[in-house]
Design a protein around this motif. Structure first.
Motif, PDB file in Angstrom:
ATOM      1  N   GLY A 106      -6.155   6.556   0.963  1.00 33.45           N
ATOM      2  CA  GLY A 106      -5.693   6.154  -0.358  1.00 33.45           C
ATOM      3  C   GLY A 106      -4.455   5.283  -0.297  1.00 33.45           C
ATOM      4  N   PRO A 107      -3.859   5.085  -1.445  1.00 30.39           N
ATOM      5  CA  PRO A 107      -2.718   4.167  -1.552  1.00 30.39           C
ATOM      6  C   PRO A 107      -1.446   4.723  -0.925  1.00 30.39           C
ATOM      7  CG  PRO A 107      -3.134   5.241  -3.647  1.00 30.39           C
ATOM      8  CD  PRO A 107      -4.240   5.668  -2.732  1.00 30.39           C
ATOM      9  N   SER A 108      -0.530   3.813  -0.629  1.00 31.30           N
ATOM     10  CA  SER A 108       0.789   4.155  -0.108  1.00 31.30           C
ATOM     11  C   SER A 108       1.842   3.549  -1.023  1.00 31.30           C
ATOM     12  CB  SER A 108       0.983   3.577   1.296  1.00 31.30           C
ATOM     13  OG  SER A 108       0.023   4.066   2.188  1.00 31.30           O
ATOM     14  N   ILE A 109       2.997   4.184  -1.061  1.00 28.27           N
ATOM     15  CA  ILE A 109       4.135   3.666  -1.823  1.00 28.27           C
ATOM     16  C   ILE A 109       5.308   3.504  -0.865  1.00 28.27           C
ATOM     17  CG2 ILE A 109       5.826   4.142  -3.641  1.00 28.27           C
ATOM     18  CD1 ILE A 109       3.631   5.608  -5.172  1.00 28.27           C
ATOM     19  N   VAL A 121       6.762  -1.082  -3.368  1.00 24.57           N
ATOM     20  CA  VAL A 121       5.541  -1.732  -2.905  1.00 24.57           C
ATOM     21  C   VAL A 121       4.428  -0.698  -2.964  1.00 24.57           C
ATOM     22  CG1 VAL A 121       4.409  -2.923  -0.993  1.00 24.57           C
ATOM     23  CG2 VAL A 121       6.869  -3.251  -1.397  1.00 24.57           C
ATOM     24  N   VAL A 122       3.383  -1.019  -3.714  1.00 21.41           N
ATOM     25  CA  VAL A 122       2.202  -0.165  -3.783  1.00 21.41           C
ATOM     26  C   VAL A 122       1.106  -0.885  -3.019  1.00 21.41           C
ATOM     27  CG1 VAL A 122       0.527   0.975  -5.288  1.00 21.41           C
ATOM     28  CG2 VAL A 122       2.921   0.753  -6.023  1.00 21.41           C
ATOM     29  N   GLU A 123       0.565  -0.185  -2.038  1.00 22.06           N
ATOM     30  CA  GLU A 123      -0.422  -0.803  -1.151  1.00 22.06           C
ATOM     31  C   GLU A 123      -1.692   0.042  -1.144  1.00 22.06           C
ATOM     32  OE1 GLU A 123      -0.151  -0.771   3.437  1.00 22.06           O
ATOM     33  OE2 GLU A 123       0.869  -2.598   2.742  1.00 22.06           O
ATOM     34  N   ASP A 124      -2.812  -0.612  -1.324  1.00 21.59           N
ATOM     35  CA  ASP A 124      -4.116   0.054  -1.251  1.00 21.59           C
ATOM     36  C   ASP A 124      -4.960  -0.657  -0.197  1.00 21.59           C
ATOM     37  OD1 ASP A 124      -6.258   1.769  -1.872  1.00 21.59           O
ATOM     38  OD2 ASP A 124      -7.070   0.299  -3.280  1.00 21.59           O
ATOM     39  N   GLU A 125      -4.479  -0.573   1.022  1.00 23.31           N
ATOM     40  CA  GLU A 125      -5.106  -1.318   2.106  1.00 23.31           C
ATOM     41  C   GLU A 125      -6.532  -0.854   2.397  1.00 23.31           C
ATOM     42  OE1 GLU A 125      -4.057  -1.701   6.690  1.00 23.31           O
ATOM     43  OE2 GLU A 125      -2.515  -2.521   5.353  1.00 23.31           O
ATOM     44  N   GLY A 126      -6.786   0.438   2.311  1.00 22.62           N
ATOM     45  CA  GLY A 126      -8.096   0.962   2.642  1.00 22.62           C
ATOM     46  C   GLY A 126      -9.133   0.837   1.545  1.00 22.62           C
ATOM     47  N   GLY A 127      -8.709   0.602   0.315  1.00 25.33           N
ATOM     48  CA  GLY A 127      -9.641   0.513  -0.802  1.00 25.33           C
ATOM     49  C   GLY A 127      -9.796  -0.909  -1.293  1.00 25.33           C
ATOM     50  N   SER A 128      -8.950  -1.287  -2.221  1.00 27.25           N
ATOM     51  CA  SER A 128      -9.045  -2.617  -2.843  1.00 27.25           C
ATOM     52  C   SER A 128      -8.448  -3.717  -1.976  1.00 27.25           C
ATOM     53  CB  SER A 128      -8.337  -2.602  -4.196  1.00 27.25           C
ATOM     54  OG  SER A 128      -6.944  -2.397  -4.007  1.00 27.25           O
ATOM     55  N   MET A 129      -7.674  -3.333  -0.957  1.00 28.71           N
ATOM     56  CA  MET A 129      -6.958  -4.265  -0.087  1.00 28.71           C
ATOM     57  C   MET A 129      -5.927  -5.087  -0.861  1.00 28.71           C
ATOM     58  SD  MET A 129      -9.853  -5.368   2.674  1.00 28.71           S
ATOM     59  CE  MET A 129     -11.052  -5.975   1.513  1.00 28.71           C
ATOM     60  N   VAL A 130      -5.351  -4.505  -1.904  1.00 26.27           N
ATOM     61  CA  VAL A 130      -4.351  -5.166  -2.735  1.00 26.27           C
ATOM     62  C   VAL A 130      -2.989  -4.525  -2.479  1.00 26.27           C
ATOM     63  CG1 VAL A 130      -3.586  -5.539  -5.117  1.00 26.27           C
ATOM     64  CG2 VAL A 130      -5.992  -5.828  -4.522  1.00 26.27           C
ATOM     65  N   THR A 131      -1.968  -5.375  -2.434  1.00 26.30           N
ATOM     66  CA  THR A 131      -0.584  -4.928  -2.337  1.00 26.30           C
ATOM     67  C   THR A 131       0.196  -5.545  -3.487  1.00 26.30           C
ATOM     68  OG1 THR A 131      -0.696  -4.768   0.068  1.00 26.30           O
ATOM     69  CG2 THR A 131       1.502  -4.951  -0.909  1.00 26.30           C
ATOM     70  N   VAL A 132       0.989  -4.726  -4.173  1.00 22.52           N
ATOM     71  CA  VAL A 132       1.813  -5.203  -5.286  1.00 22.52           C
ATOM     72  C   VAL A 132       3.264  -4.876  -4.957  1.00 22.52           C
ATOM     73  CG1 VAL A 132       2.273  -5.039  -7.757  1.00 22.52           C
ATOM     74  CG2 VAL A 132      -0.065  -4.799  -6.924  1.00 22.52           C
ATOM     75  N   ARG A 133       4.128  -5.867  -5.059  1.00 24.30           N
ATOM     76  CA  ARG A 133       5.567  -5.713  -4.820  1.00 24.30           C
ATOM     77  C   ARG A 133       6.276  -5.847  -6.165  1.00 24.30           C
ATOM     78  NH1 ARG A 133       8.466  -6.201  -0.271  1.00 24.30           N
ATOM     79  NH2 ARG A 133       6.611  -6.898   0.848  1.00 24.30           N
ATOM     80  N   VAL A 134       7.004  -4.786  -6.562  1.00 21.69           N
ATOM     81  CA  VAL A 134       7.643  -4.761  -7.874  1.00 21.69           C
ATOM     82  C   VAL A 134       9.152  -4.575  -7.706  1.00 21.69           C
ATOM     83  CG1 VAL A 134       7.704  -3.609 -10.126  1.00 21.69           C
ATOM     84  CG2 VAL A 134       5.557  -3.696  -8.836  1.00 21.69           C
TER      85      VAL A 134
END
Length: 142
Positions: A83-86, A100-113
């Motif tokens: 799942g996701p990492s924070i 930084v919220v990272e969902d590398e194993g699922g959607s492969m999306v990373t968001v930096r806030v």
């Protein structure tokens, strides 16, 4: 304990409209030792959410992460798990803290806030964690 269960485990937000939240939704119906939760990211540019499973060791690792943040260290929470990492970087690329919220194993999306939290945000998050654990953990144990 109050009338309603505590929902917000993490609530990082600023006056610019940026926020990252982790909300506890309910006891997971499919596994007795877990909670259904979600990560919600909102900025003026992007909004999104992702499902998250919480269990006791993840809550305990959040307590450890808060201790490290209070000591001035960056943290990675739930890294190297399903799942996701924070990640929270206290001195981000824009000279302010970043989540930084990272969902590398699922959607492969990373968001930096980028977020500028109030001075006492770690103490507030310790109280949130205590409320969540006091309410939910007894249900997960039995």
């Amino acid at each position: 304990m109050g009338d309603s269960p505590p929902r917000e485990l993490i609530s990082l937000a600023d006056d610019e409209g940026n926020s990252v939240r982790v909300n506890v939704l309910r006891r997971a119906p499919s596994w007795s030792t877990g909670l259904d939760a979600e990560i919600v990211v909102r900025t003026p540019f992007v909004c999104g959410r992702i499902d998250l499973g919480l269990y006791l060791s993840r809550l305990e690792s959040w307590a450890d992460a808060l201790d490290r943040l209070d000591a001035g260290e960056d943290i990675a929470w739930m890294e190297m798990s399903r799942g996701p990492s924070i990640f929270i970087q206290l001195a981000g690329e824009r000279d302010c803290p970043e989540v930084v919220v990272e969902d590398e194993g699922g959607s492969m999306v990373t968001v930096r806030v980028p977020i500028v939290p109030p001075d006492d945000w770690v103490a507030h998050h310790r109280r949130r964690l205590h409320q969540v654990m006091s309410y939910w953990v007894p249900m997960l144990s039995g």
